[in-house]
Design an enzyme around this catalytic site. Sequence first.
Site, PDB file in Angstrom:
ATOM      1  N   THR A 156     -89.472  45.794  37.828  1.00 47.89           N
ATOM      2  CA  THR A 156     -89.124  44.503  38.412  1.00 47.89           C
ATOM      3  C   THR A 156     -89.787  43.328  37.701  1.00 47.89           C
ATOM      4  OG1 THR A 156     -89.539  43.106  40.353  1.00 47.89           O
ATOM      5  CG2 THR A 156     -90.936  45.031  40.120  1.00 47.89           C
ATOM      6  N   GLU A 158     -91.108  41.021  39.183  1.00 45.94           N
ATOM      7  CA  GLU A 158     -92.334  40.697  39.929  1.00 45.94           C
ATOM      8  C   GLU A 158     -93.578  41.125  39.156  1.00 45.94           C
ATOM      9  OE1 GLU A 158     -93.435  39.416  43.210  1.00 45.94           O
ATOM     10  OE2 GLU A 158     -91.613  38.310  42.786  1.00 45.94           O
ATOM     11  N   TYR A 180     -97.045  45.030  46.028  1.00 50.30           N
ATOM     12  CA  TYR A 180     -95.733  45.508  45.582  1.00 50.30           C
ATOM     13  C   TYR A 180     -95.669  45.539  44.053  1.00 50.30           C
ATOM     14  CZ  TYR A 180     -90.793  45.316  44.292  1.00 50.30           C
ATOM     15  OH  TYR A 180     -89.584  45.558  43.692  1.00 50.30           O
ATOM     16  N   LYS A 184     -95.510  48.685  41.364  1.00 45.92           N
ATOM     17  CA  LYS A 184     -94.377  48.826  40.431  1.00 45.92           C
ATOM     18  C   LYS A 184     -94.866  48.874  38.981  1.00 45.92           C
ATOM     19  CE  LYS A 184     -90.436  48.897  42.757  1.00 45.92           C
ATOM     20  NZ  LYS A 184     -89.317  49.820  42.507  1.00 45.92           N
TER      21      LYS A 184
HETATM   22  P1  NAP Z   1     -83.450  47.988  49.179  1.00 44.97           P
HETATM   23  O1  NAP Z   1     -82.106  47.495  49.563  1.00 44.97           O
HETATM   24  O2  NAP Z   1     -84.624  47.545  49.972  1.00 44.97           O
HETATM   25  O3  NAP Z   1     -83.392  49.590  49.192  1.00 44.97           O
HETATM   26  C1  NAP Z   1     -84.564  50.365  49.167  1.00 44.97           C
HETATM   27  C2  NAP Z   1     -84.188  51.810  49.402  1.00 44.97           C
HETATM   28  O4  NAP Z   1     -85.379  52.608  49.343  1.00 44.97           O
HETATM   29  C3  NAP Z   1     -83.549  52.097  50.774  1.00 44.97           C
HETATM   30  O5  NAP Z   1     -82.506  53.013  50.593  1.00 44.97           O
HETATM   31  C4  NAP Z   1     -84.682  52.737  51.555  1.00 44.97           C
HETATM   32  O6  NAP Z   1     -84.239  53.624  52.548  1.00 44.97           O
HETATM   33  C5  NAP Z   1     -85.347  53.527  50.440  1.00 44.97           C
HETATM   34  N1  NAP Z   1     -86.711  53.958  50.763  1.00 44.97           N
HETATM   35  C6  NAP Z   1     -87.734  53.218  51.228  1.00 44.97           C
HETATM   36  N2  NAP Z   1     -88.824  53.992  51.391  1.00 44.97           N
HETATM   37  C7  NAP Z   1     -88.480  55.255  51.024  1.00 44.97           C
HETATM   38  C8  NAP Z   1     -89.161  56.492  50.965  1.00 44.97           C
HETATM   39  N3  NAP Z   1     -90.445  56.617  51.366  1.00 44.97           N
HETATM   40  N4  NAP Z   1     -88.504  57.576  50.523  1.00 44.97           N
HETATM   41  C9  NAP Z   1     -87.192  57.493  50.141  1.00 44.97           C
HETATM   42  N5  NAP Z   1     -86.481  56.345  50.209  1.00 44.97           N
HETATM   43  C10 NAP Z   1     -87.132  55.231  50.629  1.00 44.97           C
HETATM   44  O7  NAP Z   1     -83.769  47.646  47.656  1.00 44.97           O
HETATM   45  P2  NAP Z   1     -82.770  47.175  46.487  1.00 44.97           P
HETATM   46  O8  NAP Z   1     -82.675  45.702  46.491  1.00 44.97           O
HETATM   47  O9  NAP Z   1     -81.560  48.013  46.532  1.00 44.97           O
HETATM   48  O10 NAP Z   1     -83.645  47.550  45.203  1.00 44.97           O
HETATM   49  C11 NAP Z   1     -83.563  48.845  44.603  1.00 44.97           C
HETATM   50  C12 NAP Z   1     -84.816  49.069  43.782  1.00 44.97           C
HETATM   51  O11 NAP Z   1     -84.908  48.092  42.753  1.00 44.97           O
HETATM   52  C13 NAP Z   1     -86.130  48.976  44.536  1.00 44.97           C
HETATM   53  O12 NAP Z   1     -87.016  49.910  43.975  1.00 44.97           O
HETATM   54  C14 NAP Z   1     -86.614  47.567  44.257  1.00 44.97           C
HETATM   55  O13 NAP Z   1     -88.019  47.503  44.376  1.00 44.97           O
HETATM   56  C15 NAP Z   1     -86.138  47.381  42.839  1.00 44.97           C
HETATM   57  N6  NAP Z   1     -85.806  46.037  42.422  1.00 44.97           N
HETATM   58  C16 NAP Z   1     -84.950  45.282  43.143  1.00 44.97           C
HETATM   59  C17 NAP Z   1     -84.589  44.026  42.698  1.00 44.97           C
HETATM   60  C18 NAP Z   1     -83.625  43.162  43.466  1.00 44.97           C
HETATM   61  O14 NAP Z   1     -83.583  41.962  43.208  1.00 44.97           O
HETATM   62  N7  NAP Z   1     -82.829  43.716  44.366  1.00 44.97           N
HETATM   63  C19 NAP Z   1     -85.131  43.535  41.498  1.00 44.97           C
HETATM   64  C20 NAP Z   1     -85.988  44.342  40.767  1.00 44.97           C
HETATM   65  C21 NAP Z   1     -86.309  45.603  41.223  1.00 44.97           C
HETATM   66  P3  NAP Z   1     -83.974  53.180  54.100  1.00 44.97           P
HETATM   67  O15 NAP Z   1     -82.534  52.814  54.151  1.00 44.97           O
HETATM   68  O16 NAP Z   1     -84.313  54.394  54.880  1.00 44.97           O
HETATM   69  O17 NAP Z   1     -84.898  52.025  54.383  1.00 44.97           O
HETATM   70  N1  GDD Z   2     -88.068  36.460  51.932  1.00 42.00           N
HETATM   71  C1  GDD Z   2     -88.289  35.146  52.028  1.00 42.00           C
HETATM   72  N2  GDD Z   2     -88.116  34.543  53.235  1.00 42.00           N
HETATM   73  N3  GDD Z   2     -88.650  34.479  50.915  1.00 42.00           N
HETATM   74  C2  GDD Z   2     -88.837  33.148  51.044  1.00 42.00           C
HETATM   75  C3  GDD Z   2     -88.677  32.469  52.242  1.00 42.00           C
HETATM   76  C4  GDD Z   2     -88.305  33.195  53.406  1.00 42.00           C
HETATM   77  O1  GDD Z   2     -88.157  32.676  54.498  1.00 42.00           O
HETATM   78  N4  GDD Z   2     -88.913  31.159  52.020  1.00 42.00           N
HETATM   79  C5  GDD Z   2     -89.200  31.037  50.734  1.00 42.00           C
HETATM   80  N5  GDD Z   2     -89.170  32.244  50.131  1.00 42.00           N
HETATM   81  C6  GDD Z   2     -89.475  32.491  48.711  1.00 42.00           C
HETATM   82  C7  GDD Z   2     -90.508  33.591  48.485  1.00 42.00           C
HETATM   83  O2  GDD Z   2     -91.830  33.089  48.712  1.00 42.00           O
HETATM   84  C8  GDD Z   2     -90.213  33.928  47.035  1.00 42.00           C
HETATM   85  O3  GDD Z   2     -90.859  33.036  46.187  1.00 42.00           O
HETATM   86  C9  GDD Z   2     -88.696  33.716  46.910  1.00 42.00           C
HETATM   87  O4  GDD Z   2     -88.298  32.971  48.073  1.00 42.00           O
HETATM   88  C10 GDD Z   2     -87.870  34.990  46.841  1.00 42.00           C
HETATM   89  O5  GDD Z   2     -88.262  35.846  47.907  1.00 42.00           O
HETATM   90  P1  GDD Z   2     -87.456  37.199  48.234  1.00 42.00           P
HETATM   91  O6  GDD Z   2     -86.031  36.885  48.433  1.00 42.00           O
HETATM   92  O7  GDD Z   2     -88.181  37.871  49.349  1.00 42.00           O
HETATM   93  O8  GDD Z   2     -87.528  38.021  46.879  1.00 42.00           O
HETATM   94  P2  GDD Z   2     -88.737  38.331  45.877  1.00 42.00           P
HETATM   95  O9  GDD Z   2     -88.487  37.527  44.649  1.00 42.00           O
HETATM   96  O10 GDD Z   2     -90.056  38.202  46.531  1.00 42.00           O
HETATM   97  O11 GDD Z   2     -88.523  39.889  45.588  1.00 42.00           O
HETATM   98  C11 GDD Z   2     -87.230  40.400  45.285  1.00 42.00           C
HETATM   99  O12 GDD Z   2     -86.997  40.345  43.896  1.00 42.00           O
HETATM  100  C12 GDD Z   2     -87.888  41.154  43.119  1.00 42.00           C
HETATM  101  C13 GDD Z   2     -87.509  40.941  41.636  1.00 42.00           C
HETATM  102  O13 GDD Z   2     -88.156  39.815  41.151  1.00 42.00           O
HETATM  103  C14 GDD Z   2     -87.163  41.837  45.818  1.00 42.00           C
HETATM  104  O14 GDD Z   2     -85.850  42.331  45.690  1.00 42.00           O
HETATM  105  C15 GDD Z   2     -88.088  42.756  45.036  1.00 42.00           C
HETATM  106  O15 GDD Z   2     -87.889  44.111  45.450  1.00 42.00           O
HETATM  107  C16 GDD Z   2     -87.753  42.607  43.537  1.00 42.00           C
HETATM  108  O16 GDD Z   2     -88.617  43.417  42.780  1.00 42.00           O
END
Ligand code: NAP
Ligand code: GDD
Length: 373
Positions: A156, A158, A180, A184
Site C-alpha cells: 500500500t 500508506e 497498519y 504492511k
Molecule cells: P476490504 O474491503 O476491507 O477487505 C478486506 C478483506 O479482508 C475482507 O474480505 C475481510 O473479511 C478480510 N479479512 C479481514 N481480516 C481477516 C482475517 N483475519 N482472515 C481472513 N480474512 C480477513 O479491503 P480492500 O479495500 O478490498 O483492500 C484489499 C487489500 O488491499 C487489503 O489488504 C488492503 O489493506 C489493501 N489495499 C487497499 C487499498 C485500497 O485503496 N482499497 C490500497 C492499497 C492496499 P470480512 O468480510 O470477514 O471482514
Molecule cells: N475514513 C475517514 N473518515 N477518513 C477521513 C475522514 C473521515 O471521516 N475525514 C477525513 N479523512 C481523511 C483521513 O484522515 C485520510 O487522510 C483520508 O481521509 C483517507 O482516509 P481513508 O478513506 O480512511 O483511507 P486511507 O487513505 O487512510 O487508507 C486507504 O487507502 C490505503 C492506500 O493508501 C485504505 O484502503 C487502506 O487499506 C489503503 O492501504
Amino acid sequence: MPFPYTVPQDGYATERLPFHIQLGRGIGTKMNKTAFISGVTGQDGAYLAQLLLEKGYVVHGGVRANAQDSLDRLSRLGIQDRVKLHNFDLLDMNNVFRVLRDLRVDEFYNLAAQSFVGASWDSAMNTLDINAMGAARVLDTLRTTSPETRFYQASTSEMFGAVRAVPQSELTPFNPRSPYAAGKAMAHYLTVNYRDSFGMHASCGILFNHESPLRGLQFVTRKISSTLARIARGSAEVCRLGNMDARRDWGYAPEYVEGMWRMLQQDRADDYVLATGATTTVRDFVSCVAGALGMRLDWEGEGLTEVARNAATGQVVVCVDPAFFRPAEVDLLIGDPAKAKAALGWQATTDVTALATIMARADYDSTANRLAA
Ligand code: NAP
Ligand code: GDD
C-alpha cells in the site's frame, strides 16, 4: 467495464504439468487456471474474483467463519455461487496450512487485511497479526507445500507515510505513520525476502487508494458519497469529517485488480506502483460528489468551524468533527505509475471526477431502492 487494451490470455502453463497430472486431469490438456483470493468478501476481492472468472479461472475464496453477511459484495456482482468458498482466517496457522496444502493453486492473491488505517491504533496487535504475520503464514505455507504458486501481496501507498519524495515510486523509501502501514511494510519486505531467498514468484502491488460503489462505508470517499446521496434524497443529516486537507491519489478499483492480475502473468516477479498520478484533497472530493448529485456547495469558516452549505437551501451538509482526526496523518500521497505502464501496459483511466460520479450515482440509486422497499 471496458478496458483500453487487451491482453492475450495465456493458457495452460506447461512448466506446471506435474501438478495437473497429479490431479489426474490428463496430460497436455488445456486446463483452467486456479486462483485463491484471501479477502474475497472485500472490495478488491469481489472485483478480482469477477475478473478471474471472466478469464476462465477456477476461483477459490477465503471467508472468515462468522462472515455470512459479508458475502454481500459477491452477490451484488452476481458471482456468489461461482466462487468456491473456504473457511479461511489469516490469524489461524493450522487453518491456512490445511486449506493451501490441499488446494495448491496456480495463483494466490493475499488481499485479506484489517484494512482501515483509522482503526489500527486501537487494535494494533490484531492489525499486525493479520496484516504482517498473516502474510508470513501464507508465504511459509506456500514455500513448504506449493512453492510454484504465484503470490501477490497487497502492499500500500500508506507505507510511504510521511513521504520522502513526490511523487512516490517503487524507489521511494517507506516511512510508515500507523500500525497498519508498519504491518504492511513488514509483509512487503517478507514477500521480497521470500522471492530473493527461495526463488518464489512473489510480487507486491503498491496500490494507491482505489474506490468504488463496493467500498466500505468507513472509508472517506464512500462515507461522503453515501451521506451526500441521502442528503440529496431529502435527509437532514450532516456529513461529519476529520482532516479535509489530506490529499490522496484516488483511482477506480476494477482497474486496479486488473493490474494485480497482470503482475502475476509476468515471467519474473517484481513490485509495482499502481496509481493515477493525480492527487485531490478530501474537501475537493466532497465538491466532486456534490457536483455529481447536482448540489452546489458554499464553503465557509476554517479549521474546526469549517462547513459546507447546500447553496440552494442553506442546509449545512458537511462539518468538521475532531473525532475523525488520526493520531498521525498521511498528508500527501501521489503515485508515479510509470513502471507499471511500461512493464505491464497498465494505466488508470478513470479520473477523480468520473470516480466521484460513479460512486454518487450508485449511492443515489441504492438510496431510492431502499426508500422504495
Ligand atoms: P476490504 O474491503 O476491507 O477487505 C478486506 C478483506 O479482508 C475482507 O474480505 C475481510 O473479511 C478480510 N479479512 C479481514 N481480516 C481477516 C482475517 N483475519 N482472515 C481472513 N480474512 C480477513 O479491503 P480492500 O479495500 O478490498 O483492500 C484489499 C487489500 O488491499 C487489503 O489488504 C488492503 O489493506 C489493501 N489495499 C487497499 C487499498 C485500497 O485503496 N482499497 C490500497 C492499497 C492496499 P470480512 O468480510 O470477514 O471482514
Ligand atoms: N475514513 C475517514 N473518515 N477518513 C477521513 C475522514 C473521515 O471521516 N475525514 C477525513 N479523512 C481523511 C483521513 O484522515 C485520510 O487522510 C483520508 O481521509 C483517507 O482516509 P481513508 O478513506 O480512511 O483511507 P486511507 O487513505 O487512510 O487508507 C486507504 O487507502 C490505503 C492506500 O493508501 C485504505 O484502503 C487502506 O487499506 C489503503 O492501504
